[in-house]
Design a protein around this motif. Structure first.
Motif, short mmCIF file in Angstrom:
data_model
loop_
_atom_site.label_atom_id
_atom_site.label_comp_id
_atom_site.label_asym_id
_atom_site.label_seq_id
_atom_site.Cartn_x
_atom_site.Cartn_y
_atom_site.Cartn_z
N PHE A 216 -33.34 -33.52 45.23
CA PHE A 216 -32.05 -32.85 45.44
C PHE A 216 -32.30 -31.66 46.35
N ILE A 217 -31.55 -31.57 47.43
CA ILE A 217 -31.69 -30.44 48.35
C ILE A 217 -30.34 -29.75 48.49
N LYS A 218 -30.32 -28.47 48.14
CA LYS A 218 -29.14 -27.63 48.35
C LYS A 218 -29.37 -26.83 49.63
N HIS A 219 -28.66 -27.21 50.67
CA HIS A 219 -28.86 -26.65 52.01
C HIS A 219 -27.83 -25.55 52.22
N ASP A 220 -28.29 -24.31 52.30
CA ASP A 220 -27.39 -23.17 52.33
C ASP A 220 -27.26 -22.58 53.73
N SER A 249 -26.83 -31.57 49.26
CA SER A 249 -25.76 -30.64 48.88
C SER A 249 -25.65 -29.53 49.91
N LEU A 250 -24.41 -29.12 50.23
CA LEU A 250 -24.18 -28.11 51.27
C LEU A 250 -23.50 -26.87 50.68
N SER A 251 -23.82 -25.73 51.28
CA SER A 251 -23.29 -24.45 50.83
C SER A 251 -23.34 -23.48 52.01
N PRO A 252 -22.58 -22.36 52.01
CA PRO A 252 -21.60 -21.94 51.02
C PRO A 252 -20.24 -22.56 51.30
N GLY A 253 -19.23 -22.12 50.52
CA GLY A 253 -17.91 -22.73 50.65
C GLY A 253 -16.83 -21.81 51.17
N THR A 254 -17.21 -20.63 51.65
CA THR A 254 -16.22 -19.68 52.14
C THR A 254 -15.44 -20.25 53.33
N SER A 255 -14.11 -20.21 53.26
CA SER A 255 -13.22 -20.64 54.34
C SER A 255 -13.21 -22.14 54.57
N VAL A 256 -13.68 -22.92 53.63
CA VAL A 256 -13.70 -24.38 53.80
C VAL A 256 -12.28 -24.93 53.67
N THR A 257 -11.94 -25.88 54.53
CA THR A 257 -10.67 -26.60 54.47
C THR A 257 -10.96 -28.10 54.43
N PRO A 258 -10.00 -28.91 53.95
CA PRO A 258 -10.20 -30.37 53.99
C PRO A 258 -10.49 -30.89 55.40
N LEU A 267 -22.27 -37.82 55.65
CA LEU A 267 -23.43 -36.97 55.91
C LEU A 267 -24.03 -36.33 54.67
N ALA A 268 -23.23 -36.02 53.66
CA ALA A 268 -23.71 -35.27 52.50
C ALA A 268 -23.14 -35.86 51.22
N ASN A 269 -23.64 -35.39 50.08
CA ASN A 269 -23.19 -35.90 48.78
C ASN A 269 -22.34 -34.91 48.00
N MET A 270 -22.46 -33.64 48.26
CA MET A 270 -21.60 -32.64 47.65
C MET A 270 -21.57 -31.43 48.57
N TYR A 271 -20.45 -30.72 48.57
CA TYR A 271 -20.29 -29.59 49.48
C TYR A 271 -19.39 -28.56 48.83
N ARG A 272 -19.85 -27.32 48.88
CA ARG A 272 -19.10 -26.22 48.28
C ARG A 272 -17.78 -26.01 49.01
N VAL A 273 -16.74 -25.72 48.24
CA VAL A 273 -15.43 -25.49 48.82
C VAL A 273 -14.88 -24.11 48.45
N ASP A 314 -18.59 -25.09 42.56
CA ASP A 314 -19.71 -24.18 42.29
C ASP A 314 -20.17 -24.31 40.84
N MET A 315 -21.27 -23.61 40.56
CA MET A 315 -21.93 -23.70 39.25
C MET A 315 -21.06 -23.12 38.14
N LEU A 316 -21.43 -23.45 36.91
CA LEU A 316 -20.72 -22.98 35.72
C LEU A 316 -21.48 -21.80 35.13
#
Length: 596
Positions: A216-220, A249-258, A267-273, A314-316
């Motif tokens: 698992f790679i969280k790419h920030d 996994s991609l991060s961060p999620g600031t200003s993300v839109t659909p 390209l990825a499996n999860m992405y911060r929104v 994001d995380m809990l």
């Protein structure tokens, strides 16, 4: 670790309870690669300071008590390569451990098994022996430390320094200092992926992670306001060619839109929104709009790397936590009330977000454990469909403020004659987003010009949003802007475009009520009520309105549905119409309906 592990927690200053957590057998034959990822991440409880001993102890707890509930990833969050010595902190420079090729390696004072060039190999083996999968956090491109040292680049095809055009290429040939990470400018920068040497460096990074046994790679610092589609695309290509799957996994999620996220297709499996979520009610409440928007855009799930992709809320941050950006491990309890924690977990599940628990699993209390392993929530998170915000809901506050007004009438009252209540918010989005079109040059006087935003259909007598050419648009000093022929204003740093959105200063959605609806794999209907108000609220919805969003369901007759409410345990022989319940402030209700 003893065969029978006990957890302890204090529910008051004077009383200590002891309990044994039950283990539940996992379902055989479940392909979790097709489901929202689930696991534990070290950040909320350790920030960057976690050690090998703390991590492996935590992994053993996850394996024993959470793995059977689908929590299969254990992830080391950022700065695992930083030495924990005096002077080292989140923003410091010069304390990281890099190899001769400028690649980050685990700091041996915290990760002793990494000595002699082993990296995370031994840690990954231990994690795999527990039946879990091992993850790490990485940053964009190249470290400032490697750039300053001007390290050579490894050519993985020869095992020697990368050479092209008769010369050896180094870090300063590929690093782009003006594209440093916005939230860690002294830490990392982009690499030039148009250069073969830049691509060679990225290949050497991700092949090393695969050799270590990373799953698992969280790419920030490559998404949101730091969007770097070129690096994401190349890294995804490298991962796709490996001989085993690595979740991306991609991060961060600031200003993300659909619209931005749609550029990640395949390209990825999860992405911060969203931005970082911590244990405050404001953080929880801020997720309702973005979760709604991604569900409405039909991106839950989407097409991902060798499988599905999931918007990540994001995380809990539940249970025993640390604080953001500190050199300290877990030392305090979650600040959210139990009702607020239930609201967070219910929204994350209804939105089918990845569930990455962030609290200290070594000190997990029974309340937190039961919440994150609630079988109904996990069933919804794994297998529900038709997930969406349900708009036909009303709320009656049971208190002195607006007590007899429904949500709709309160909105009407606040917005009546409210042209002066509108403001404009500025954010970033994909330049392919049609909502980014609307910028033009207008004369300020005979000597000066300004760049102005005017939406299509906007009243001509309404003052446009204008920016002087030398006035900074956003807080970042790294942004340079170009007005394009298609009326977009593009950032040279991220490649994103500016979007202006109308914001109501008294928007009722910071309070009020919300609802979500979904269907289960056995035909059940899930309905969640959320009370964002600061007072108890009677929330209700008509069954006939549910039929509007779930066509083909027999919801017209009162006796057609039976069900239960999860948090109160209340059961209904026949569900009334409207379906209603009094919900505590910042709390929620979750109904499971079976309709004939």
């Amino acid at each position: 670790m003893k065969t029978s592990l006990f957890f302890f927690f204090c529910c008051s200053l004077s009383l200590l309870f002891c309990f044994h957590l039950p283990r539940v057998s996992s379902s055989a034959g479940v392909d979790r690669l097709k489901l929202p990822p689930r696991g534990w991440n070290s950040y909320d409880s350790f920030c960057w300071t976690i050690s090998e001993d703390d991590f492996l102890t935590s992994a053993k707890v996850v394996a024993k008590y959470l793995k059977s509930h689908g929590y299969e990833y254990v992830v080391v969050d950022y700065l695992w390569y930083r030495r924990l010595v005096p002077g080292a902190y989140v923003e410091s420079l010069g304390f990281d451990v890099i190899d001769q090729w400028g690649r980050m390696v685990p700091a041996p004072d915290r990760w002793p098994s990494a000595k002699s060039g082993k990296g995370f190999t031994e840690v990954a083996k231990e994690v795999h022996s527990l039946g879990l999968k091992f993850g790490i956090h990485v940053m964009r491109g190249l470290s400032r430390q490697a750039f300053d040292a001007n390290t050579p680049i490894l050519d993985i095809t020869t095992g020697r320094a990368y050479k092209e055009s008769g010369r050896e290429w180094r870090a300063q040939d590929i690093g782009i200092k003006e594209r440093s990470c916005a939230w860690m400018p002294h830490g990392f920068m982009s690499v030039n992926t148009s250069l073969p040497a830049g691509r060679a460096f990225l290949s050497s990074l991700y092949h090393q992670y695969a050799e270590w046994g990373v799953d698992f790679i969280k790419h920030d610092c490559v998404f949101g306001a730091d969007f770097n589609l070129e690096e994401i695309t190349y890294v995804s290509r490298v991962l796709k060619k490996l001989n085993r799957p690595i979740l991306y996994s991609l991060s961060p999620g600031t200003s993300v839109t659909p619209a931005m996220a749609k550029e990640l297709k395949g390209l990825a499996n999860m992405y911060r929104v969203t931005a970082d979520d911590w244990d405050s009610w404001g953080d929880v409440a801020s997720h309702f709009d973005v979760a709604r928007d991604f569900a409405k855009a039909e991106m839950v799930p989407g097409e991902g790397l060798l499988g599905n992709s999931w918007p990540d809320l994001d995380m809990l941050p539940l249970g025993w936590l640390t604080d953001q950006g500190v050199n300290r491990g877990p030392h305090r309890q979650c600040n959210l009330t139990l009702d607020e924690q239930r609201t967070q977990m219910t929204l994350w599940s209804m939105a089918r977000s990845p569930l990455m628990f962030g609290g200290d699993v070594r000190k997990i209390d029974m309340t937190t454990y039961k919440l994150i392993t609630n079988p109904t929530l996990l069933e919804i998170n794994d297998y529900s469909s038709n997930n969406m915000e349900f708009p036909y809901v009303t709320g009656k506050i049971l208190g002195p403020t607006m007590s007899h007004l429904t949500r709709q009438s309160r909105i009407s009252m606040l917005n009546r004659g409210s042209d002066h209540h509108h403001a404009r918010g500025v954010g970033l989005t994909s330049c392919k987003d049609p909502n980014a079109n609307g910028w033009s040059v207008e004369s300020l006087d005979q000597y000066h010009e300004q760049i102005c935003w005017r939406e299509e259909g906007e009243k001509l007598n309404q003052e446009p949003l204008c920016l002087y050419k030398r006035k900074p648009l956003l807080a970042s000093t790294q942004q340079m802007w170009k007005l394009s022929s298609n009326a977009t204003l593009r950032s040279s740093y991220s490649g994103l475009c500016v979007r202006v959105k109308q914001v109501k200063a008294n928007d009722i959605r910071i309070s009020g009520v919300r609802s979500w609806i979904a269907t289960g794999r056995r035909g059940e209907i899930y309905v969640a009520f959320f009370n964002l108000n600061v007072e108890k609220t009677l929330i209700s919805a008509k069954l006939s309105d549910m039929a509007k969003v779930l066509p083909g369901r027999n919801l017209e007759h009162k006796a057609a549905c039976k069900g239960r409410e999860v948090w109160s345990g209340q059961r209904y022989g026949a569900v009334g119409d409207p379906l209603e319940m009094v919900v505590e402030k910042h709390g929620c209700a979750l109904f499971v309906l079976t309709c004939s």
